[in-house]
Design a protein around this motif. Structure first.
Motif, mmCIF file in Angstrom:
data_model
loop_
_atom_site.group_PDB
_atom_site.id
_atom_site.type_symbol
_atom_site.label_atom_id
_atom_site.label_comp_id
_atom_site.label_asym_id
_atom_site.label_seq_id
_atom_site.Cartn_x
_atom_site.Cartn_y
_atom_site.Cartn_z
ATOM 1 N N ARG A 30 0.803 -1.224 0.000
ATOM 2 C CA ARG A 30 0.000 0.000 0.000
ATOM 3 C C ARG A 30 0.834 1.272 0.000
ATOM 4 O O ARG A 30 1.896 1.323 0.605
ATOM 5 N N LEU A 31 0.309 2.305 -0.668
ATOM 6 C CA LEU A 31 0.811 3.661 -0.486
ATOM 7 C C LEU A 31 0.240 4.176 0.827
ATOM 8 O O LEU A 31 -0.953 4.018 1.092
ATOM 9 N N ARG A 32 1.070 4.793 1.648
ATOM 10 C CA ARG A 32 0.613 5.323 2.935
ATOM 11 C C ARG A 32 0.874 6.830 2.914
ATOM 12 O O ARG A 32 2.029 7.260 2.894
ATOM 13 N N LEU A 33 -0.203 7.615 2.942
ATOM 14 C CA LEU A 33 -0.093 9.048 2.675
ATOM 15 C C LEU A 33 -0.641 9.888 3.821
ATOM 16 O O LEU A 33 -1.701 9.578 4.387
ATOM 17 N N ALA A 34 0.081 10.931 4.150
ATOM 18 C CA ALA A 34 -0.442 11.964 5.040
ATOM 19 C C ALA A 34 -0.915 13.100 4.156
ATOM 20 O O ALA A 34 -0.106 13.744 3.479
ATOM 21 N N LEU A 35 -2.238 13.310 4.115
ATOM 22 C CA LEU A 35 -2.819 14.319 3.225
ATOM 23 C C LEU A 35 -3.150 15.592 3.989
ATOM 24 O O LEU A 35 -3.446 15.562 5.185
ATOM 25 N N VAL A 64 -3.637 3.583 -0.034
ATOM 26 C CA VAL A 64 -4.074 3.131 -1.352
ATOM 27 C C VAL A 64 -3.499 1.736 -1.594
ATOM 28 O O VAL A 64 -2.278 1.562 -1.638
ATOM 29 N N VAL A 65 -4.375 0.756 -1.735
ATOM 30 C CA VAL A 65 -3.946 -0.630 -1.938
ATOM 31 C C VAL A 65 -3.590 -0.829 -3.408
ATOM 32 O O VAL A 65 -4.420 -0.623 -4.296
ATOM 33 N N VAL A 71 3.699 -1.547 -6.013
ATOM 34 C CA VAL A 71 3.548 -0.357 -5.190
ATOM 35 C C VAL A 71 4.833 0.460 -5.118
ATOM 36 O O VAL A 71 4.795 1.697 -5.152
ATOM 37 N N ASP A 72 6.008 -0.194 -5.044
ATOM 38 C CA ASP A 72 7.245 0.565 -4.933
ATOM 39 C C ASP A 72 7.557 1.339 -6.211
ATOM 40 O O ASP A 72 8.092 2.453 -6.178
ATOM 41 N N LYS A 73 7.172 0.767 -7.358
ATOM 42 C CA LYS A 73 7.413 1.447 -8.645
ATOM 43 C C LYS A 73 6.494 2.657 -8.798
ATOM 44 O O LYS A 73 6.911 3.731 -9.238
ATOM 45 N N VAL A 74 5.229 2.479 -8.445
ATOM 46 C CA VAL A 74 4.277 3.591 -8.504
ATOM 47 C C VAL A 74 4.686 4.680 -7.517
ATOM 48 O O VAL A 74 4.601 5.880 -7.809
ATOM 49 N N TYR A 75 5.148 4.247 -6.333
ATOM 50 C CA TYR A 75 5.556 5.203 -5.299
ATOM 51 C C TYR A 75 6.687 6.113 -5.783
ATOM 52 O O TYR A 75 6.655 7.340 -5.573
ATOM 53 N N LYS A 76 7.685 5.536 -6.431
ATOM 54 C CA LYS A 76 8.817 6.325 -6.915
ATOM 55 C C LYS A 76 8.375 7.387 -7.916
ATOM 56 O O LYS A 76 8.845 8.533 -7.894
ATOM 57 N N GLU A 77 7.451 7.012 -8.795
ATOM 58 C CA GLU A 77 6.941 7.983 -9.776
ATOM 59 C C GLU A 77 6.074 9.039 -9.101
ATOM 60 O O GLU A 77 6.099 10.213 -9.463
#
Length: 471
Positions: A30-35, A64-65, A71-77
């Motif tokens: 998962r992406l873990r975000l502080a919004l 975001v699951v 997830v790590d590839k999307v996170y970097k972008e």
């Protein structure tokens, strides 16, 4: 790589743009975000993105699951597009704390303390299950395995020792995690926890008998009698003592010159906390812990079915808020005080029920993406991890979540009526049966059947009546 860039662009837009992201990290799936403002998130657009399998908000973080390996590839972008630096999980947690109210902060603190020690507790539970298979009577025959094959007795004894270590020295584990969470030296936390279960102290598990016999040993500290008692299996004494130790250590570091800190800070902090722990913290929190135990035992002894109905019904909603972590402390307190917990078996059934509801959706949905998520998340829930099933499927359509709660509540009523207990905490799903007292496996197995069948059937029937709405 262009696919990941496009996915990251779509996710960023659905999250409200780069100005809405205060901090971002990721875990295995998962992406873990502080919004800045979660109200700006377009959840419908977010969950229509191909790589996104679901989303939910918990403990001030928007998650975001996506899935392992992606997830790590999307996170970097994402961090590149949002023009933010890659953050650690701790940094994102701190950034998310501004979104929490005082109660949520307290719950999050407990979660931060107990989640790191869960692998040790769950492993101990699984090993206790193996020991149950070897030593319990009536599983394979009237006699236990070790009675039929004495050569296995020492093997079972070593397994029991390994499994029991985490519970015997539980204050050491909690001390390490709690002092670290409160900002102190975690090694001092380990020493503090082990100090509370030192073999020179009267074992807490024989305290009642010693008190009745008038054989409790005491220290005499300048005319003050202090009970020479350990706190094996207790949660509250080490939690409070760890908080005091960390605060004393932090205060001393601010006031003691660097050259003298090694000689002064740790010895003084540990000595002062030790005296306070045995004189005040221990006796007071021990009484509070016993009061909490008596309250839960009284409810489930006198109103077993009602207790099962309530806890079986509210546990899944508690997971949404994150407040379920507080009950881990209660489970450990029960295990330390009466040798078993009647709450954790209900947790295992609740997880199974959520998995069954998600599985039912697999057979009625036409959307291949959500259909696939339903199947994989149901398997995950059956193995104790319910978030993908709950947030990715059941809460999305609402009625599967409700059907799962109904199944969980009915199953919980059955096992509490039959006084099912777990001497340890294990994997909270189908493997949970190995952590149940061996003589109660049949009753728990019937509870598992209820937790599988009722949500599965109810969700399937209800889904058929709303076929047009969900597809």
């Amino acid at each position: 790589m262009s696919d990941f860039i496009e996915s990251a662009k779509q996710i960023l837009a659905a999250l409200g743009g780069k100005d809405n992201i205060a901090s971002a990290t990721h875990c295995v799936t998962r992406l873990r975000l502080a919004l800045v403002d979660e109200e700006k998130v377009d959840k419908k657009a977010l969950e229509n993105i191909d790589v996104v399998r679901g989303s939910f908000s918990t403990s001030g973080q928007f998650q975001v699951v996506i899935g392992q390996g992606t997830v790590d590839k999307v996170y970097k972008e994402l961090v590149s597009l949002a023009e933010i630096t890659e953050a650690s999980k701790e940094e994102t947690k701190k950034a998310a704390e501004k979104n929490l109210n005082p109660l949520q902060r307290a719950v999050k603190t407990l979660a931060d303390i107990f989640i790191p020690i869960l692998p040790a507790i769950v492993t101990a539970g699984l090993l206790m299950g193996i020991n149950n298979i070897l030593t319990a009577e009536g599983i394979f025959a009237e006699q236990s395995v070790v009675a039929m094959f004495p050569q296995w007795a020492d093997v079972a004894d070593i397994i029991h020792l390994i499994a029991n270590t985490a519970f015997v020295f539980l204050p050491g584990l909690i001390g390490w995690s709690a002092v670290k969470r409160f900002g102190g030296n975690e090694l001092l936390g380990i020493v503090l926890g082990l100090m509370l279960v030192h073999p020179d102290l009267l074992n807490a598990w024989v305290y009642g008998a010693a008190q009745e016999a008038g054989e409790i040993p005491y220290w005499n500290l300048f005319g003050l009698d202090v009970a020479k008692v350990g706190y094996q299996g207790q949660v509250l004494p080490i939690l409070v003592a760890a908080f005091v130790l960390a605060k004393i250590e932090i205060a001393l570091k601010k006031r003691i010159p660097d050259g003298f800190q090694l000689l002064v800070v740790a010895p003084v902090a540990l000595l002062v906390t030790g005296f306070i722990a045995f004189i005040a913290i221990g006796p007071v929190t021990f009484a509070i812990g016993n009061g909490i135990t008596a309250l839960f035992v009284g409810i489930f002894d006198n109103f077993a079915i009602l207790g099962g109905l309530l806890y079986g019904g509210i546990y899944a909603p508690l997971v949404i808020t994150g407040m379920h972590h507080t009950f881990l402390a209660v489970d450990l307190q029960l295990i330390g005080s009466i040798g078993a917990t009647f709450l954790w078996p209900i947790v295992a059934l609740s997880n199974i029920a959520q998995g069954s509801a998600a599985l039912a959706m697999y057979f009625v949905l036409k959307d291949e993406k959500v259909k696939g998520l339903s199947l994989t998340s149901s398997i995950s829930a059956y193995l104790g991890i319910t978030e993908p099933a709950m947030f990715g499927v059941n809460l999305r359509y609402r009625f599967p979540f409700i059907c799962a709660i109904i199944g969980s509540a009915i199953a919980a009523m059955w096992i509490t009526f039959n006084s099912v207990l777990a001497p340890s905490i294990g994997v909270g799903g189908l493997p949970g049966i190995f952590s149940i007292q061996a003589g109660q496996w049949l009753a728990f197995a019937i509870g598992m059947v209820i937790a599988v069948v009722v949500p599965l059937v109810l969700t399937f029937i209800f889904a058929k009546t709303r076929k047009k709405e969900i597809n």
